[in-house]
Scaffold this motif. Structure first.
Motif, PDB file in Angstrom:
ATOM      1  N   GLY A  26      -3.787 -87.812  -2.779  1.00  0.00           N
ATOM      2  CA  GLY A  26      -2.574 -87.120  -3.191  1.00  0.00           C
ATOM      3  C   GLY A  26      -2.438 -86.991  -4.693  1.00  0.00           C
ATOM      4  N   VAL A  27      -1.434 -86.202  -5.081  1.00  0.00           N
ATOM      5  CA  VAL A  27      -1.144 -85.948  -6.489  1.00  0.00           C
ATOM      6  C   VAL A  27       0.368 -86.046  -6.674  1.00  0.00           C
ATOM      7  CG1 VAL A  27      -1.302 -84.272  -8.363  1.00  0.00           C
ATOM      8  CG2 VAL A  27      -3.122 -84.386  -6.647  1.00  0.00           C
ATOM      9  N   THR A  28       0.796 -86.894  -7.568  1.00  0.00           N
ATOM     10  CA  THR A  28       2.229 -87.095  -7.771  1.00  0.00           C
ATOM     11  C   THR A  28       2.932 -85.812  -8.182  1.00  0.00           C
ATOM     12  OG1 THR A  28       1.755 -89.335  -8.479  1.00  0.00           O
ATOM     13  CG2 THR A  28       3.943 -88.504  -8.943  1.00  0.00           C
ATOM     14  N   GLY A  29       2.356 -85.062  -9.075  1.00  0.00           N
ATOM     15  CA  GLY A  29       2.993 -83.869  -9.601  1.00  0.00           C
ATOM     16  C   GLY A  29       3.127 -82.727  -8.617  1.00  0.00           C
ATOM     17  N   SER A  30       2.640 -82.893  -7.420  1.00  0.00           N
ATOM     18  CA  SER A  30       2.706 -81.826  -6.423  1.00  0.00           C
ATOM     19  C   SER A  30       4.046 -81.780  -5.700  1.00  0.00           C
ATOM     20  CB  SER A  30       1.585 -82.004  -5.390  1.00  0.00           C
ATOM     21  OG  SER A  30       1.843 -83.159  -4.606  1.00  0.00           O
ATOM     22  N   GLY A  31       4.991 -82.613  -6.118  1.00  0.00           N
ATOM     23  CA  GLY A  31       6.275 -82.685  -5.422  1.00  0.00           C
ATOM     24  C   GLY A  31       6.179 -83.566  -4.196  1.00  0.00           C
ATOM     25  N   LEU A  33       3.544 -87.231  -3.329  1.00  0.00           N
ATOM     26  CA  LEU A  33       3.245 -88.566  -3.813  1.00  0.00           C
ATOM     27  C   LEU A  33       1.753 -88.802  -3.808  1.00  0.00           C
ATOM     28  CD1 LEU A  33       3.739 -91.357  -1.222  1.00  0.00           C
ATOM     29  CD2 LEU A  33       3.821 -88.993  -0.574  1.00  0.00           C
ATOM     30  N   GLU A  34       1.338 -89.856  -4.498  1.00  0.00           N
ATOM     31  CA  GLU A  34      -0.050 -90.276  -4.430  1.00  0.00           C
ATOM     32  C   GLU A  34      -0.086 -91.703  -3.925  1.00  0.00           C
ATOM     33  OE1 GLU A  34      -2.215 -90.334  -8.147  1.00  0.00           O
ATOM     34  OE2 GLU A  34      -0.668 -91.494  -9.135  1.00  0.00           O
ATOM     35  N   VAL A  35      -1.167 -92.013  -3.206  1.00  0.00           N
ATOM     36  CA  VAL A  35      -1.356 -93.338  -2.639  1.00  0.00           C
ATOM     37  C   VAL A  35      -2.678 -93.884  -3.152  1.00  0.00           C
ATOM     38  CG1 VAL A  35      -1.671 -94.672  -0.515  1.00  0.00           C
ATOM     39  CG2 VAL A  35      -0.099 -92.732  -0.531  1.00  0.00           C
ATOM     40  N   LEU A  36      -2.639 -95.073  -3.715  1.00  0.00           N
ATOM     41  CA  LEU A  36      -3.842 -95.768  -4.133  1.00  0.00           C
ATOM     42  C   LEU A  36      -3.953 -97.023  -3.276  1.00  0.00           C
ATOM     43  CD1 LEU A  36      -2.310 -94.641  -6.928  1.00  0.00           C
ATOM     44  CD2 LEU A  36      -4.544 -95.252  -7.782  1.00  0.00           C
ATOM     45  N   LYS A  47       0.179-106.127  -0.072  1.00  0.00           N
ATOM     46  CA  LYS A  47       1.143-105.985  -1.161  1.00  0.00           C
ATOM     47  C   LYS A  47       1.327-104.503  -1.415  1.00  0.00           C
ATOM     48  CE  LYS A  47       0.574-110.255  -3.703  1.00  0.00           C
ATOM     49  NZ  LYS A  47       0.352-110.871  -5.007  1.00  0.00           N
ATOM     50  N   ALA A  48       2.554-104.102  -1.670  1.00  0.00           N
ATOM     51  CA  ALA A  48       2.839-102.696  -1.938  1.00  0.00           C
ATOM     52  C   ALA A  48       3.743-102.572  -3.151  1.00  0.00           C
ATOM     53  CB  ALA A  48       3.496-102.051  -0.725  1.00  0.00           C
ATOM     54  N   LYS A  49       3.396-101.618  -4.004  1.00  0.00           N
ATOM     55  CA  LYS A  49       4.198-101.301  -5.183  1.00  0.00           C
ATOM     56  C   LYS A  49       4.548 -99.824  -5.096  1.00  0.00           C
ATOM     57  CE  LYS A  49       3.760-100.928 -10.205  1.00  0.00           C
ATOM     58  NZ  LYS A  49       2.816-101.137 -11.330  1.00  0.00           N
ATOM     59  N   VAL A  50       5.826 -99.519  -5.264  1.00  0.00           N
ATOM     60  CA  VAL A  50       6.302 -98.134  -5.206  1.00  0.00           C
ATOM     61  C   VAL A  50       6.973 -97.812  -6.534  1.00  0.00           C
ATOM     62  CG1 VAL A  50       7.832 -96.507  -4.039  1.00  0.00           C
ATOM     63  CG2 VAL A  50       6.707 -98.327  -2.719  1.00  0.00           C
ATOM     64  N   VAL A  51       6.543 -96.721  -7.147  1.00  0.00           N
ATOM     65  CA  VAL A  51       7.188 -96.213  -8.362  1.00  0.00           C
ATOM     66  C   VAL A  51       7.849 -94.900  -7.964  1.00  0.00           C
ATOM     67  CG1 VAL A  51       6.852 -95.475 -10.737  1.00  0.00           C
ATOM     68  CG2 VAL A  51       5.413 -97.304  -9.800  1.00  0.00           C
ATOM     69  N   THR A  52       9.181 -94.851  -8.073  1.00  0.00           N
ATOM     70  CA  THR A  52       9.929 -93.703  -7.565  1.00  0.00           C
ATOM     71  C   THR A  52      11.125 -93.383  -8.460  1.00  0.00           C
ATOM     72  OG1 THR A  52      11.134 -92.828  -5.653  1.00  0.00           O
ATOM     73  CG2 THR A  52      11.269 -95.203  -6.014  1.00  0.00           C
ATOM     74  N   LEU A  77      -4.996-105.853   1.532  1.00  0.00           N
ATOM     75  CA  LEU A  77      -4.855-104.543   0.930  1.00  0.00           C
ATOM     76  C   LEU A  77      -3.705-104.518  -0.076  1.00  0.00           C
ATOM     77  CD1 LEU A  77      -5.785-101.536   1.064  1.00  0.00           C
ATOM     78  CD2 LEU A  77      -3.982-101.198   2.748  1.00  0.00           C
ATOM     79  N   SER A  78      -3.973-103.898  -1.204  1.00  0.00           N
ATOM     80  CA  SER A  78      -2.940-103.618  -2.195  1.00  0.00           C
ATOM     81  C   SER A  78      -2.708-102.112  -2.183  1.00  0.00           C
ATOM     82  CB  SER A  78      -3.409-104.075  -3.576  1.00  0.00           C
ATOM     83  OG  SER A  78      -2.466-103.708  -4.557  1.00  0.00           O
ATOM     84  N   ILE A  79      -1.455-101.714  -2.051  1.00  0.00           N
ATOM     85  CA  ILE A  79      -1.085-100.302  -2.009  1.00  0.00           C
ATOM     86  C   ILE A  79      -0.201-100.004  -3.215  1.00  0.00           C
ATOM     87  CG2 ILE A  79       0.158 -98.510  -0.730  1.00  0.00           C
ATOM     88  CD1 ILE A  79      -0.265-100.226   1.806  1.00  0.00           C
ATOM     89  N   GLU A  80      -0.495 -98.899  -3.883  1.00  0.00           N
ATOM     90  CA  GLU A  80       0.399 -98.420  -4.932  1.00  0.00           C
ATOM     91  C   GLU A  80       0.767 -96.987  -4.602  1.00  0.00           C
ATOM     92  OE1 GLU A  80       0.645 -97.576  -9.708  1.00  0.00           O
ATOM     93  OE2 GLU A  80      -0.602 -99.232  -8.998  1.00  0.00           O
ATOM     94  N   ILE A  81       2.058 -96.716  -4.605  1.00  0.00           N
ATOM     95  CA  ILE A  81       2.560 -95.369  -4.314  1.00  0.00           C
ATOM     96  C   ILE A  81       3.325 -94.876  -5.534  1.00  0.00           C
ATOM     97  CG2 ILE A  81       4.142 -94.005  -2.903  1.00  0.00           C
ATOM     98  CD1 ILE A  81       3.584 -95.985  -0.617  1.00  0.00           C
ATOM     99  N   ASN A  82       2.927 -93.712  -6.012  1.00  0.00           N
ATOM    100  CA  ASN A  82       3.644 -93.032  -7.075  1.00  0.00           C
ATOM    101  C   ASN A  82       4.344 -91.851  -6.423  1.00  0.00           C
ATOM    102  OD1 ASN A  82       2.759 -94.715  -9.274  1.00  0.00           O
ATOM    103  ND2 ASN A  82       0.753 -93.841  -8.924  1.00  0.00           N
ATOM    104  N   ASP A  83       5.651 -91.984  -6.287  1.00  0.00           N
ATOM    105  CA  ASP A  83       6.457 -91.047  -5.508  1.00  0.00           C
ATOM    106  C   ASP A  83       7.070 -89.954  -6.378  1.00  0.00           C
ATOM    107  OD1 ASP A  83       8.097 -90.041  -3.348  1.00  0.00           O
ATOM    108  OD2 ASP A  83       9.771 -91.167  -4.212  1.00  0.00           O
ATOM    109  N   ASP A  84       7.150 -88.765  -5.809  1.00  0.00           N
ATOM    110  CA  ASP A  84       7.848 -87.654  -6.459  1.00  0.00           C
ATOM    111  C   ASP A  84       8.788 -87.024  -5.432  1.00  0.00           C
ATOM    112  OD1 ASP A  84       8.656 -85.856  -8.362  1.00  0.00           O
ATOM    113  OD2 ASP A  84       6.892 -84.574  -8.198  1.00  0.00           O
ATOM    114  N   ASN A  85       9.705 -87.851  -4.905  1.00  0.00           N
ATOM    115  CA  ASN A  85      10.741 -87.412  -3.967  1.00  0.00           C
ATOM    116  C   ASN A  85      10.227 -87.051  -2.579  1.00  0.00           C
ATOM    117  OD1 ASN A  85      12.964 -87.562  -5.917  1.00  0.00           O
ATOM    118  ND2 ASN A  85      11.887 -85.878  -6.903  1.00  0.00           N
ATOM    119  N   ALA A  86       9.194 -87.725  -2.104  1.00  0.00           N
ATOM    120  CA  ALA A  86       8.682 -87.466  -0.754  1.00  0.00           C
ATOM    121  C   ALA A  86       9.643 -88.030   0.293  1.00  0.00           C
ATOM    122  CB  ALA A  86       7.301 -88.103  -0.583  1.00  0.00           C
TER     123      ALA A  86
END
Length: 108
Positions: A26-31, A33-36, A47-52, A77-86
Motif C-alpha cells: 500500500g501507499v499512504t498518500g493514496s487516501g 493506508l500502508e502496512v509494513l 505488536k502493532a503501531k498505527v499512525v493516523t 510479527l510487528s505490524i506498522e500501519i500508516n493510515d490516511d483515513n481508511a
C-alpha cells in the motif's frame, strides 16, 4: 494535521509466521493506508503501531487488529500501519493482503 500514534500488543495462537523478514503493501498518500510487516521474536505475540490523523477510534483499531490476529493465527510479527483515513473494512482487507504477500511461497 497532527498525527496520533497508537500501540497495541496481542497474544496469538502463533500458528502462522511470515516467510519474509519484512513486507510492505500500500501507499499512504493514496487516501488509503500502508502496512509494513516485520518478522520479530515476540514469544508468538504481535505488536502493532498505527499512525493516523483520526482521533477517538483507538478501540476500533484495537478491535480490528485483534480480529486480524485471531482470524489468522499470525505470530512473531510487528505490524506498522500508516493510515490516511481508511475505513475499518479497508484496514482489514489490507492486512489480509499484506499477510498473503508476506507468506507467499516466492518469499522463501
Amino acid at each position: 494535521m497532527a498525527l496520533q500514534v497508537l500501540e497495541f500488543e496481542f497474544k496469538s495462537a502463533a500458528t502462522q509466521e511470515i516467510a519474509k523478514e519484512w513486507s510492505h503493501l500500500g501507499v499512504t498518500g493514496s487516501g488509503d493506508l500502508e502496512v509494513l510487516m516485520e518478522k520479530k521474536a515476540l514469544n508468538g505475540g504481535v505488536k502493532a503501531k498505527v499512525v493516523t490523523p483520526v482521533k477517538g477510534f483507538d478501540a476500533v483499531w484495537e478491535k480490528m487488529l485483534g480480529k486480524f490476529v485471531t482470524d489468522t493465527g499470525v505470530g512473531n510479527l510487528s505490524i506498522e500501519i500508516n493510515d490516511d483515513n481508511a475505513t475499518p473494512i479497508v484496514v482489514y482487507m489490507r492486512l489480509r493482503q499484506a499477510l498473503a504477500e508476506a507468506t507467499a511461497k516466492e518469499a522463501e
